[in-house]
Design a protein around this motif. Structure first.
Motif, PDB file in Angstrom:
ATOM      1  N   ASP A  62       0.849  -1.179   0.000  1.00 23.85           N
ATOM      2  CA  ASP A  62       0.000   0.000   0.000  1.00 23.85           C
ATOM      3  C   ASP A  62       0.893   1.240   0.000  1.00 23.85           C
ATOM      4  N   GLY A  63       0.271   2.416  -0.007  1.00 29.75           N
ATOM      5  CA  GLY A  63       1.055   3.640  -0.095  1.00 29.75           C
ATOM      6  C   GLY A  63       2.052   3.837   1.032  1.00 29.75           C
ATOM      7  N   PRO A  64       1.639   3.711   2.297  1.00 27.59           N
ATOM      8  CA  PRO A  64       2.600   3.900   3.391  1.00 27.59           C
ATOM      9  C   PRO A  64       3.780   2.934   3.333  1.00 27.59           C
ATOM     10  N   ALA A  65       3.527   1.666   2.970  1.00 27.44           N
ATOM     11  CA  ALA A  65       4.629   0.697   2.868  1.00 27.44           C
ATOM     12  C   ALA A  65       5.563   1.069   1.734  1.00 27.44           C
ATOM     13  N   TYR A  66       4.992   1.534   0.615  1.00 28.66           N
ATOM     14  CA  TYR A  66       5.811   1.979  -0.518  1.00 28.66           C
ATOM     15  C   TYR A  66       6.693   3.153  -0.101  1.00 28.66           C
ATOM     16  N   ALA A  67       6.107   4.095   0.636  1.00 29.91           N
ATOM     17  CA  ALA A  67       6.868   5.270   1.077  1.00 29.91           C
ATOM     18  C   ALA A  67       8.001   4.871   2.014  1.00 29.91           C
ATOM     19  N   ARG A  68       7.696   3.983   2.955  1.00 27.56           N
ATOM     20  CA  ARG A  68       8.753   3.550   3.890  1.00 27.56           C
ATOM     21  C   ARG A  68       9.891   2.864   3.144  1.00 27.56           C
ATOM     22  N   ARG A  69       9.558   2.054   2.155  1.00 29.00           N
ATOM     23  CA  ARG A  69      10.597   1.377   1.381  1.00 29.00           C
ATOM     24  C   ARG A  69      11.466   2.388   0.641  1.00 29.00           C
ATOM     25  N   ALA A  70      10.848   3.424   0.062  1.00 28.26           N
ATOM     26  CA  ALA A  70      11.617   4.439  -0.666  1.00 28.26           C
ATOM     27  C   ALA A  70      12.546   5.207   0.268  1.00 28.26           C
ATOM     28  N   VAL A  71      12.079   5.519   1.484  1.00 22.28           N
ATOM     29  CA  VAL A  71      12.924   6.228   2.453  1.00 22.28           C
ATOM     30  C   VAL A  71      14.095   5.352   2.868  1.00 22.28           C
ATOM     31  N   ARG A  72      13.830   4.077   3.124  1.00 28.39           N
ATOM     32  CA  ARG A  72      14.917   3.158   3.507  1.00 28.39           C
ATOM     33  C   ARG A  72      15.952   3.047   2.398  1.00 28.39           C
TER      34      ARG A  72
END
Length: 428
Positions: A62-72
């Motif tokens: 989902d969006g939040p998981a995608y965002a966290r992956r991009a930040v990592r």
């Protein structure tokens, strides 16, 4: 305090994080990302729904998981991601004034990548009259409110109207229902758009769709009490509601671009760039939805990755095209915009400034991104430079105003770097 970095990325959404990750991994030196929000990740942080690809095990993101992956990914590559930090202006073309929790800063960079994204036009920008009552939101404001306070507690209203025909209207309807609100109607100016998107029938309980209808006024003082609408045949009505959500109608967050004096494209209102994402200001690049609001996260991230090579070339001393690349790109007919807005000769390595290539040498082919103004059924697209037809093809698909089409590099093969503007047109 003045600090120096190699690359400064402004905006920690999908495009900015992808650019930072690629540059840091490629050895670009000190790469720093500035994000004015308290958390990095951009718009996907608020999109609690699938549709953002999958993880290493094939599970949907989902969006939040995608965002966290991009930040990592950016952090692990070696980039510094700073949140709660706003770039407020330019002290020099490659030097930004910044406001951080620790105070004022001035950051000088060898290259700047602008990835500030886009926002939906609020009610005021759409010139909808009324008394400015509470209960008037954009989709982004709605999603941030629900994400912060919870699905039930985050929305004071109980009966809502959604305005707009972009795919985000469907997400607004879903968020409102999850927050316990009744969606009275979806109001869409373009005839048939919301129906084509499946806004009305995509849910267990269908949502009424008013196509070819515009909002003329908001009623109520203190709190919204209704939305006045006018249909294409002139009939008017007032829809009773205490919440209205304006969706779509994206505009790039281009304040820094305007302060720098970089030209804006008339169709997108984002900065004019060439195929390497270079603006008219040497050393300043622009990527993602800053160039064309409303594109999905995966496309914005792809542009962030694509700019890496051009930024590395700049750091290595590659000359910048003097005065911009000479061949402009424009649209004709029922097309809203095209990007990049510039084509033409790359600078010649080893020179102090860009050198125009002689007329017999073509400009490097570039993949154009085009968006229509309205629904086009299997249109014929043409690309011309003066009297020369560079490409012509009848598309098998139907073009819709909420989705762009990417043209292959062969469409611009043969552009004369010393010629006139290239025009992309559509014929029905």
């Amino acid at each position: 305090m003045t600090r120096t970095v190699d690359v400064l990325v402004v905006g920690a959404g999908p495009a900015g994080l992808a650019a930072a990750a690629g540059l840091a991994a490629a050895g670009a030196g000190r790469v720093e990302v500035l994000e004015r929000e308290t958390d990095a990740g951009g718009v996907p942080r608020h999109c609690v729904r699938p549709g953002f690809g999958s993880d290493a095990l094939g599970r949907p993101l989902d969006g939040p998981a995608y965002a966290r992956r991009a930040v990592r990914a950016a952090s692990r590559a070696g980039a510094t991601v700073r949140t709660g930090v706003s770039a407020t202006g330019w002290a020099a073309p490659l030097t930004l004034d910044v406001t951080a929790p620790t105070g004022l800063e001035r950051i000088r960079a060898r290259a700047v990548v602008l990835a500030t994204g886009a926002r939906e036009r609020p009610r005021s920008a759409r010139l909808v009259p009324g008394s400015r009552p509470a209960g008037v939101l954009t989709t982004g404001e709605l999603q941030r409110t629900v994400a912060r306070f919870g699905a039930r507690a985050g929305l004071a209203g109980r009966r809502a109207v959604v305005v707009g025909g972009d795919p985000v209207a469907r997400h607004a309807v879903r968020t409102l229902r999850e927050a316990g609100a009744v969606v009275a109607a979806v109001v869409c100016e373009r005839p048939g758009t919301a129906t084509a998107l499946g806004v009305g029938g995509a849910f267990a309980t269908p949502v009424p769709v008013l196509s070819g209808t515009v909002v003329t006024e908001l009623t109520g003082r203190g709190r919204l009490t209704g939305v006045a609408v006018r249909a294409g045949d002139g009939r008017t009505a007032v829809l009773r509601c205490d919440t209205v959500v304006f969706t779509g109608d994206w505009i790039p967050d281009h304040e820094l671009v305007r302060l720098l004096g970089v030209p804006l494209a008339p169709g997108t209102r984002g900065p004019v760039t060439d195929g390497d994402f270079r603006t008219a200001e040497p050393g300043v690049f622009a990527v993602g939805n800053l160039l064309h609001g409303g594109e999905p996260a995966r496309r914005a991230a792809a542009e962030g990755r694509a700019v890496v090579g051009a930024v590395l070339a700049r750091l290595a001393g590659r000359p910048w095209p003097a005065g911009g690349v000479p061949v402009a790109v424009a649209t004709e007919g029922p097309l809203r915009w095209v990007t990049p807005g510039l084509l033409g000769p790359a600078p010649v390595p080893g020179t102090s400034e860009a050198v125009s290539l002689p007329p017999p040498v073509p400009a490097p082919p570039v993949r154009l991104l085009v968006r229509p103004e309205r629904r086009l059924v299997r249109p014929v697209l043409t690309v011309r430079q003066g009297d020369v037809l560079l490409g012509r093809e009848r598309l098998a698909a139907t073009l819709v105003p909420w989705r762009s089409v990417r043209l292959g590099p062969w469409w611009t093969d043969g552009v004369d770097g010393a010629g006139g503007p290239v025009v992309v047109a559509a014929e029905e």
